[in-house]
Each structure stands twice: as C-alpha cells, then as structure tokens.
Design an enzyme around this catalytic site. Sequence first.
Site, PDB file in Angstrom:
ATOM      1  N   HIS A   1       0.847  -1.203   0.000  1.00 22.27           N
ATOM      2  CA  HIS A   1       0.000   0.000   0.000  1.00 22.27           C
ATOM      3  C   HIS A   1       0.873   1.239   0.000  1.00 22.27           C
ATOM      4  O   HIS A   1       1.915   1.256   0.652  1.00 22.27           O
ATOM      5  CB  HIS A   1      -0.948   0.022   1.212  1.00 22.27           C
ATOM      6  CG  HIS A   1      -2.075   0.987   1.042  1.00 22.27           C
ATOM      7  ND1 HIS A   1      -1.991   2.303   1.452  1.00 22.27           N
ATOM      8  CD2 HIS A   1      -3.288   0.842   0.465  1.00 22.27           C
ATOM      9  CE1 HIS A   1      -3.121   2.914   1.139  1.00 22.27           C
ATOM     10  NE2 HIS A   1      -3.924   2.058   0.541  1.00 22.27           N
TER      11      HIS A   1
ATOM     12  N   GLU B   1      -7.877  -4.937  -0.554  1.00 23.83           N
ATOM     13  CA  GLU B   1      -8.443  -5.606  -1.730  1.00 23.83           C
ATOM     14  C   GLU B   1      -8.462  -7.128  -1.574  1.00 23.83           C
ATOM     15  O   GLU B   1      -9.333  -7.806  -2.110  1.00 23.83           O
ATOM     16  CB  GLU B   1      -7.663  -5.237  -2.995  1.00 23.83           C
ATOM     17  CG  GLU B   1      -7.501  -3.748  -3.224  1.00 23.83           C
ATOM     18  CD  GLU B   1      -8.781  -3.043  -3.625  1.00 23.83           C
ATOM     19  OE1 GLU B   1      -9.869  -3.581  -3.367  1.00 23.83           O
ATOM     20  OE2 GLU B   1      -8.695  -1.943  -4.177  1.00 23.83           O
TER      21      GLU B   1
HETATM   22  N1  COA Z   1       3.961  -7.378  -5.211  1.00 23.30           N
HETATM   23  C1  COA Z   1       5.282  -7.349  -5.514  1.00 23.30           C
HETATM   24  N2  COA Z   1       6.089  -6.318  -5.270  1.00 23.30           N
HETATM   25  C2  COA Z   1       5.540  -5.239  -4.698  1.00 23.30           C
HETATM   26  C3  COA Z   1       4.179  -5.193  -4.358  1.00 23.30           C
HETATM   27  C4  COA Z   1       3.391  -6.325  -4.624  1.00 23.30           C
HETATM   28  N3  COA Z   1       2.091  -6.347  -4.339  1.00 23.30           N
HETATM   29  N4  COA Z   1       3.904  -4.002  -3.797  1.00 23.30           N
HETATM   30  C5  COA Z   1       5.056  -3.311  -3.805  1.00 23.30           C
HETATM   31  N5  COA Z   1       6.036  -4.056  -4.356  1.00 23.30           N
HETATM   32  C6  COA Z   1       7.424  -3.669  -4.520  1.00 23.30           C
HETATM   33  C7  COA Z   1       7.540  -2.462  -5.423  1.00 23.30           C
HETATM   34  O1  COA Z   1       7.721  -2.877  -6.772  1.00 23.30           O
HETATM   35  C8  COA Z   1       8.729  -1.759  -4.885  1.00 23.30           C
HETATM   36  O2  COA Z   1       9.883  -2.356  -5.414  1.00 23.30           O
HETATM   37  P1  COA Z   1      11.062  -1.451  -6.044  1.00 23.30           P
HETATM   38  O3  COA Z   1      11.377  -0.415  -5.018  1.00 23.30           O
HETATM   39  O4  COA Z   1      12.163  -2.439  -6.273  1.00 23.30           O
HETATM   40  O5  COA Z   1      10.471  -0.880  -7.290  1.00 23.30           O
HETATM   41  C9  COA Z   1       8.709  -2.085  -3.413  1.00 23.30           C
HETATM   42  O6  COA Z   1       7.919  -3.265  -3.276  1.00 23.30           O
HETATM   43  C10 COA Z   1       8.126  -1.023  -2.531  1.00 23.30           C
HETATM   44  O7  COA Z   1       6.919  -0.579  -3.032  1.00 23.30           O
HETATM   45  P2  COA Z   1       6.127   0.567  -2.286  1.00 23.30           P
HETATM   46  O8  COA Z   1       6.817   1.870  -2.535  1.00 23.30           O
HETATM   47  O9  COA Z   1       5.869   0.155  -0.897  1.00 23.30           O
HETATM   48  O10 COA Z   1       4.766   0.498  -3.042  1.00 23.30           O
HETATM   49  P3  COA Z   1       4.107   1.606  -3.968  1.00 23.30           P
HETATM   50  O11 COA Z   1       3.679   2.739  -3.122  1.00 23.30           O
HETATM   51  O12 COA Z   1       4.977   1.885  -5.125  1.00 23.30           O
HETATM   52  O13 COA Z   1       2.838   0.839  -4.517  1.00 23.30           O
HETATM   53  C11 COA Z   1       0.819  -0.324  -4.549  1.00 23.30           C
HETATM   54  C12 COA Z   1       1.719   0.612  -3.743  1.00 23.30           C
HETATM   55  C13 COA Z   1      -0.485  -0.568  -3.802  1.00 23.30           C
HETATM   56  C14 COA Z   1       0.496   0.312  -5.912  1.00 23.30           C
HETATM   57  C15 COA Z   1       1.591  -1.660  -4.729  1.00 23.30           C
HETATM   58  O14 COA Z   1       1.859  -2.210  -3.475  1.00 23.30           O
HETATM   59  C16 COA Z   1       0.841  -2.625  -5.606  1.00 23.30           C
HETATM   60  O15 COA Z   1       0.901  -2.524  -6.840  1.00 23.30           O
HETATM   61  N6  COA Z   1       0.130  -3.648  -4.994  1.00 23.30           N
HETATM   62  C17 COA Z   1      -0.593  -4.611  -5.779  1.00 23.30           C
HETATM   63  C18 COA Z   1      -1.909  -4.044  -6.291  1.00 23.30           C
HETATM   64  C19 COA Z   1      -2.932  -3.850  -5.185  1.00 23.30           C
HETATM   65  O16 COA Z   1      -3.147  -4.708  -4.353  1.00 23.30           O
HETATM   66  N7  COA Z   1      -3.562  -2.674  -5.220  1.00 23.30           N
HETATM   67  C20 COA Z   1      -4.583  -2.318  -4.260  1.00 23.30           C
HETATM   68  C21 COA Z   1      -4.062  -1.330  -3.267  1.00 23.30           C
HETATM   69  S1  COA Z   1      -5.284  -0.979  -2.015  1.00 23.30           S
END
Ligand code: COA
Length: 377
Positions: free
Chosen positions: A256, A314
């Site tokens: 998140h 989700e």
């Molecule tokens: N699966 C795999 N890797 C993930 C991940 C996931 N669900 N969520 C985050 N990461 C990775 C990112 O790619 C990032 O890696 P990097 O720094 O090497 O690029 C790292 O973990 C840190 O990410 P972070 O900054 O904490 O997340 P974000 O703010 O960029 O993204 C979301 C947040 C929600 C968009 C992301 O977690 C995501 O795409 N989750 C899956 C989709 C989802 O469930 N969406 C509903 C949200 S309520």
Amino acid sequence: MLATSPIKPGLEGVIASETRLSHVDGQKGELIIAGFLLEDLAPYAEFEEVVHLLWHDALPKRTQLAELRAALRPRRALPAATLGLLRQAAEQKVAPIDALRMAADTLSIHSDGTHEGDALLLLAAFPGIVAAYWRLLNGHEPIAPHPDLDTAANYLYMMTGSAPTAQQVRGLSTYLNTVSDHGFNASTFTARVIISTQSDMISAVVGAVGALKGPAHGGAPGPALDTVFEIGSPENAERVLWDKLNRGERLMGFGHRVYKVRDPRADVLKAEAERMMLGSEKEDLYRLAQHVEQVALRVLEEHKPGRHLQTNVEYFTALVLHGLDIPIPLFTPTFAIGRLAGWTAHGFEQIGLNRIIRPASAYSGAHGRQWQALETR
Ligand code: COA
C-alpha cells in the site's frame, strides 16, 4: 521549467484542505472515520448510520435514521431513462462500472436542483443500477426494490429476488462501511474538484466513478481472487507466487502507498470473511486464501526484504464479496456504492468551503514562437 514552489507529482504529500470526514494514518496503520476507529464502527453500524455520520458529523438518533430511510425509499425505483440506458448498455455488453457511470448521469433528469436531493437520489439508486445491470447483462429482467429493505439488503435482494439472511446483510454492511471514506483518494478528490466549481452533486459523482474505474484505484480485488483460484491447492502457492514475482508481476492484494504497518480495512474484512465463510460451503476457499496470504507475506519479505509489504483491503474485499456471491465484475461497482457515502459527504464539505480547487502548474513548453500562415508551414 519555471516553478515558484517545488513540483509534487501526483500531489503526493500536499495538504489541499482540512476535512472532518476521515483520517488515514499510514505509520500507525489507523483509519479514523468521523472520529471512530474503523474497527469500532464498520462491523456494527448499518450503512445508513455511516451515511448520516458522514453527512451530519453524528450518529443518527432513531428518528433521524427513520427519516433517512423514508427519504431513500421512494427514490429507489429506477427512472425509465435509467433503465432504458441500462438495457442499451447491456446489449453492447458495456463493463458494469461504465454502465454505472452512464446511469448515474441519467439521474439528473429527476434532480430537484438541490445538493441534498441529488445525494439522496444517488444513494437510493446506485444499488438498483448495479443489480439491474447485472441481471440485464445475464438476460434477466431487473427486480424492483423491496419496500422494507435498506441499502445493503436491497442490493442483495435486487440481484437475486430472494431476501438475504441477516448474516449476509451484516457482511455487506461491514464492507460498505469499511470503504465508505478514505481521505483524499483520487475519486474523492475528483468529486471535490468538480463540486468546487459550484457544479452539482451528480456531476461530481459521475466524475468520481470515472476515477474509481482505473486499476490503480478501485480495480484490484478481482485479480486478487483470480490468483487464489489459479493456485487452487495449498501446495501450489509458493510456486505460483514466485513465478509471478519472477515475471516482474505484483501480487495483487498486497502492499500500500500509505499503510506501511497494517491496512486496518484488511483486518476488519478478514474478520468478516472468516465469520461468513467458516462453516459454510466456502470454508475450503477461505482456508486456501488464508494459506496463500501467509505464503505471500513470506515470499514478499524474501523478494523485497525490509519493505514490510502487508495484506491490503483488496485481498479481503475479494473474499467478502465472493462470500456474498457477488460476481467479480461487480466488485468495483460495489465499492462505488460504499464510497458514495464519502463522495457525497465530501461534496457537502467542499460546498461549505466555497473555494474553487485550482492548483498551479509549471510551464515546460516553448517560448517566443511566431505565427506562420498554414501555407508557409
Ligand atoms: N507485489 C510485488 N512487489 C511489490 C508489491 C506487490 N504487491 N507491492 C510493492 N512491491 C514492490 C515495489 O515494486 C517496490 O519495489 P522497487 O522499489 O524495487 O520498485 C517495493 O515493493 C516497494 O513498493 P512501495 O513503494 O511500498 O509500493 P508503492 O507505493 O509503489 O505501490 C501499490 C503501492 C499498492 C500500488 C503496490 O503495493 C501494488 O501494486 N500492490 C498490488 C496491487 C494492489 O493490491 N492494489 C490495491 C491497493 S489498495
């Protein structure tokens, strides 16, 4: 590029306004809805009580709740223009979230010209629009709203024609309450921008539905459930999840932008999913999902050490809505029914501020160009 203050892409960290409606604390893993911790409100309140709380900053007294119910009842039956549009959309197999957005627009025909009247109209009509559209899409006639049922119960009733159990109504109410508001998320901010121009509540909500549709906002629970189905059996979890990560995919339902310790909405919905599915014919799926969650958390910690990627709203939305037999294409429209409480409350709050939302931009284009007639370019 000229800018008088630092550019914040996506407005991240920019405080655009005060709000009394909800507070998201990512460090503590807390969500406050109008003064209540989410977990102290969502599992107990009826959806109409949360609507009243957000609109009026207080839980309703018995008479106030009765008044809200009485105001919604006559507005539930869908106008002919709305039904006509849904029939045409179903012929074209339009996505349910697009059908909801277009149908919401038709409600303007029956607007009484007040923000309060429009908010009631939207709140009363949304469940019927989604249920009617799903039936039409599947070759069935819509079912008229039940005069004695409230929002959550009527939604389930209009989908199937049979009155839902008290447990199902509780499950859906908890879900709708859980997603009712969440700070200045993209769709809520969209609604506030629109209404800040002194536009109307229906226009604001139509815009908000458009913003919610995007997979970066309201579209993730379907894929989260698909992953559990794809895994199918506990021994496949590790392999399927690693395969996804090795292909560069994200695990849906985890991580998140704001919540870094826990997503309190996930906790509330997990408890609800457990209550609904344990002891039912869906118990095996729940146990599989629980196993997949544990493996996913372990695998994500190995994949991104120290990031503390946690289960988000989700993942358990998918289980709760599946537990209620709501089909995957209706997950985002069902989210919209709950978030409508927040959109309309933010609309009222923004109207009270009476200040147009108009951020600045930094010009990065050319300067000093000279006009040339078409024939000389
Ligand atoms: N699966 C795999 N890797 C993930 C991940 C996931 N669900 N969520 C985050 N990461 C990775 C990112 O790619 C990032 O890696 P990097 O720094 O090497 O690029 C790292 O973990 C840190 O990410 P972070 O900054 O904490 O997340 P974000 O703010 O960029 O993204 C979301 C947040 C929600 C968009 C992301 O977690 C995501 O795409 N989750 C899956 C989709 C989802 O469930 N969406 C509903 C949200 S309520």
